[in-house]
Design an enzyme around this catalytic site. Sequence first.
Site, PDB file in Angstrom:
ATOM      1  N   GLY A 104      -6.329   3.888 -11.194  1.00 24.39           N
ATOM      2  CA  GLY A 104      -6.025   5.163 -10.800  1.00 24.39           C
ATOM      3  C   GLY A 104      -7.176   6.115 -10.384  1.00 24.39           C
ATOM      4  O   GLY A 104      -6.934   7.183  -9.932  1.00 24.39           O
ATOM      5  N   GLU A 120      -8.946  -1.037 -15.137  1.00 25.26           N
ATOM      6  CA  GLU A 120      -8.321  -1.857 -13.935  1.00 25.26           C
ATOM      7  C   GLU A 120      -8.340  -1.147 -12.544  1.00 25.26           C
ATOM      8  O   GLU A 120      -7.258  -0.831 -12.211  1.00 25.26           O
ATOM      9  CB  GLU A 120      -6.898  -2.109 -14.306  1.00 25.26           C
ATOM     10  CG  GLU A 120      -6.692  -2.926 -15.661  1.00 25.26           C
ATOM     11  CD  GLU A 120      -5.369  -2.840 -16.235  1.00 25.26           C
ATOM     12  OE1 GLU A 120      -4.509  -1.778 -15.567  1.00 25.26           O
ATOM     13  OE2 GLU A 120      -5.125  -3.355 -17.260  1.00 25.26           O
ATOM     14  N   PRO A 121      -9.259  -0.934 -12.046  1.00 29.25           N
ATOM     15  CA  PRO A 121      -9.196  -0.308 -10.621  1.00 29.25           C
ATOM     16  C   PRO A 121      -8.612  -1.366  -9.531  1.00 29.25           C
ATOM     17  O   PRO A 121      -9.143  -2.540  -9.541  1.00 29.25           O
ATOM     18  CB  PRO A 121     -10.718  -0.044 -10.308  1.00 29.25           C
ATOM     19  CG  PRO A 121     -11.532  -0.985 -11.053  1.00 29.25           C
ATOM     20  CD  PRO A 121     -10.688  -1.221 -12.248  1.00 29.25           C
ATOM     21  N   ARG A 129       1.996   2.619   3.994  1.00 27.16           N
ATOM     22  CA  ARG A 129       1.712   3.845   2.956  1.00 27.16           C
ATOM     23  C   ARG A 129       1.982   5.416   3.856  1.00 27.16           C
ATOM     24  O   ARG A 129       2.424   6.159   3.241  1.00 27.16           O
ATOM     25  CB  ARG A 129       0.183   3.901   2.541  1.00 27.16           C
ATOM     26  CG  ARG A 129      -0.411   2.924   1.722  1.00 27.16           C
ATOM     27  CD  ARG A 129      -1.730   2.792   1.030  1.00 27.16           C
ATOM     28  NE  ARG A 129      -1.567   3.818   0.222  1.00 27.16           N
ATOM     29  CZ  ARG A 129      -2.015   4.943   0.107  1.00 27.16           C
ATOM     30  NH1 ARG A 129      -2.520   5.500   0.991  1.00 27.16           N
ATOM     31  NH2 ARG A 129      -1.883   5.764  -0.844  1.00 27.16           N
ATOM     32  N   TYR A 156       4.855   7.198   1.262  1.00 25.63           N
ATOM     33  CA  TYR A 156       4.122   8.124   0.538  1.00 25.63           C
ATOM     34  C   TYR A 156       3.886   9.127   1.401  1.00 25.63           C
ATOM     35  O   TYR A 156       3.359  10.373   0.901  1.00 25.63           O
ATOM     36  CB  TYR A 156       3.029   7.708  -0.319  1.00 25.63           C
ATOM     37  CG  TYR A 156       3.064   6.340  -1.067  1.00 25.63           C
ATOM     38  CD1 TYR A 156       3.971   6.091  -2.171  1.00 25.63           C
ATOM     39  CD2 TYR A 156       2.348   5.338  -0.407  1.00 25.63           C
ATOM     40  CE1 TYR A 156       4.073   5.110  -2.847  1.00 25.63           C
ATOM     41  CE2 TYR A 156       2.409   4.099  -1.200  1.00 25.63           C
ATOM     42  CZ  TYR A 156       3.156   4.017  -2.410  1.00 25.63           C
ATOM     43  OH  TYR A 156       3.246   2.758  -3.100  1.00 25.63           O
ATOM     44  N   CYS A 176      11.876  -0.546  14.885  1.00 25.87           N
ATOM     45  CA  CYS A 176      13.066   0.244  15.559  1.00 25.87           C
ATOM     46  C   CYS A 176      13.479   1.200  14.279  1.00 25.87           C
ATOM     47  O   CYS A 176      14.564   0.879  13.687  1.00 25.87           O
ATOM     48  CB  CYS A 176      14.201  -0.588  15.724  1.00 25.87           C
ATOM     49  SG  CYS A 176      13.612  -1.617  17.267  1.00 25.87           S
ATOM     50  N   GLU A 177      12.572   2.075  13.986  1.00 25.17           N
ATOM     51  CA  GLU A 177      12.948   3.297  13.077  1.00 25.17           C
ATOM     52  C   GLU A 177      12.009   4.355  13.439  1.00 25.17           C
ATOM     53  O   GLU A 177      10.847   4.249  13.712  1.00 25.17           O
ATOM     54  CB  GLU A 177      12.701   2.866  11.497  1.00 25.17           C
ATOM     55  CG  GLU A 177      13.752   1.918  11.148  1.00 25.17           C
ATOM     56  CD  GLU A 177      13.840   1.779   9.505  1.00 25.17           C
ATOM     57  OE1 GLU A 177      14.059   0.877   8.910  1.00 25.17           O
ATOM     58  OE2 GLU A 177      13.469   3.003   8.870  1.00 25.17           O
TER      59      GLU A 177
HETATM   60  N1  LLP Z   1      -3.237  -1.216 -13.507  1.00 24.96           N
HETATM   61  C1  LLP Z   1      -1.981  -0.977 -13.641  1.00 24.96           C
HETATM   62  C2  LLP Z   1      -1.015  -1.227 -14.913  1.00 24.96           C
HETATM   63  C3  LLP Z   1      -1.290  -0.483 -12.462  1.00 24.96           C
HETATM   64  O1  LLP Z   1      -0.054  -0.440 -12.408  1.00 24.96           O
HETATM   65  C4  LLP Z   1      -1.984  -0.277 -11.305  1.00 24.96           C
HETATM   66  C5  LLP Z   1      -1.424   0.301 -10.107  1.00 24.96           C
HETATM   67  C6  LLP Z   1      -3.524  -0.292 -11.518  1.00 24.96           C
HETATM   68  C7  LLP Z   1      -3.958  -0.812 -12.631  1.00 24.96           C
HETATM   69  C8  LLP Z   1      -4.226  -0.193 -10.177  1.00 24.96           C
HETATM   70  O2  LLP Z   1      -4.120   1.090  -9.902  1.00 24.96           O
HETATM   71  P1  LLP Z   1      -5.254   1.768  -8.977  1.00 24.96           P
HETATM   72  O3  LLP Z   1      -6.611   1.865  -9.245  1.00 24.96           O
HETATM   73  O4  LLP Z   1      -5.092   0.938  -7.403  1.00 24.96           O
HETATM   74  O5  LLP Z   1      -4.818   3.109  -8.441  1.00 24.96           O
HETATM   75  N2  LLP Z   1       1.173   1.255  -3.624  1.00 24.96           N
HETATM   76  C9  LLP Z   1       0.644   2.402  -4.142  1.00 24.96           C
HETATM   77  C10 LLP Z   1      -0.252   2.473  -5.263  1.00 24.96           C
HETATM   78  C11 LLP Z   1       0.676   1.603  -6.537  1.00 24.96           C
HETATM   79  C12 LLP Z   1      -0.080   1.296  -7.997  1.00 24.96           C
HETATM   80  C13 LLP Z   1       0.779   0.526  -8.686  1.00 24.96           C
HETATM   81  N3  LLP Z   1      -0.225   0.367 -10.174  1.00 24.96           N
HETATM   82  C14 LLP Z   1      -0.261   3.143  -3.151  1.00 24.96           C
HETATM   83  O6  LLP Z   1      -0.363   2.728  -1.775  1.00 24.96           O
HETATM   84  O7  LLP Z   1      -0.601   4.335  -3.175  1.00 24.96           O
END
Ligand code: LLP
Length: 414
Positions: free
Chosen positions: A225, A266-267, A305, A309, A338-339
């Site tokens: 996150g 878990e980055p 993205r 989003y 094509c969108e």
């Molecule tokens: N751990 C778990 C259980 C997760 O579900 C995720 C992301 C992460 C770690 C890593 O999160 P991060 O550090 O990357 O924020 N596609 C979206 C992001 C989806 C994240 C899904 N889970 C985007 O492009 O913003």
Amino acid sequence: MDHFALKNKEQLLDLAVRHGTPLYYYDGARVREQYKLFRSFFSFPHVGVHYAMKANYNPTLLRILCEEGCNIDAVSHAEVLLALQVGFRSSDIMYTSNMISDTEMQAVAALGVLFNIDSLSRLEKFGCAFPGSRVCLRFNPEVVTGHHDNVKTGGDETKFGINLRNIDSALAICSQYGLRVVGVHEHAGSGIPETVDMEAGMSAILRLVTLSRFPDLEFVDFGGGFKVLYKPGEKVVDYFTFGASVSAMFSSFCSSFGRELEMRFEPGRFLVAEAGYLLVTVNTLKYNGDRRIVGVDSGFPQLIRPMFYGAYHHITNVSALIRSDVEVERYDVVGNICETGDRFAKDRMISTISEGDILCIHTAGAYGFAMGGVYNLRAMPTEVVIDSTDGVTFVEFVRKGLSAQELIDSVLSK
Ligand code: LLP
């Protein structure tokens, strides 16, 4: 410092000429730096970092992170297999399952990785199939946060995690099958804007551990996150202060727990986003009324993205930088799909664009290629990683995108 200044503009143009566009370019050294930076936030001595490889599964980047001593958070059978094949050991990998089939459970279990289980239903099936195993339990921290509703993983609206209220049922299943709970996990969301929300998720899970019995516990995993900068002028999150605060919090938690545990994160995005660029060529300039439309040779399936989003990705006209053009104009930058929603940027001020210019879309290293597809039968771009570990020797890894005929061959299963 201008976060979006392109010190390597000549290198980017050279890559675009040599490999063609669209092209994903990743700076391997930057990934190494981000990993070291991430670790430096925390003074607590036992910090485990599991890269969420869903952000970018490029095998060269995975190898780089493996060399740096990073571990893996994987979410599918194929992700686990890939992590093993690029050099991670099964003990380096945690498998965070969600809505999996029994077949997938059996296949992944045979690879010997730790399961992170997020429903009572799956816990029961896992216990029945593999009694006496080690397991991690994922709980819903009941904190609702993230950069967009689709990436908020806490609270009542989400499908993730075991509800905190179900802790007794979870522990009863574990005891019925002799499962040893070695880890407890939460992940509140992605692109979390405020560290106070991260700390709230962490506190919720530590409270749970304090109030329950986890005799076999080895680590507490607080998910990912961590934010990166997408937009000039955006607020920089102070992760040093956060790291100091949560190190102190975890240290005092360990004292009351009676044992030193590992504090795990878990980055995904934080390690790879800013190391990645999508290079595209302008092939069409046109007006729609007063709007200046810039058409490029990529589209939303290659970087979803902005469309998915409403995410901002900064765009630099690399060719104009080389020409030292200073004029800026207002543009809509659109793709070749094509969108109507196939748009990388709307009303964006960019240095004057001509057809043939190379544009660089920044912060594309996370959830770019990895979320890609071949809609409209356009193949995903070539990927290049340049790794400059010793600052002198540049190592270049190329994974060529498919030609139109190769793509068709894959459709026809030739
Ligand atoms: N751990 C778990 C259980 C997760 O579900 C995720 C992301 C992460 C770690 C890593 O999160 P991060 O550090 O990357 O924020 N596609 C979206 C992001 C989806 C994240 C899904 N889970 C985007 O492009 O913003």
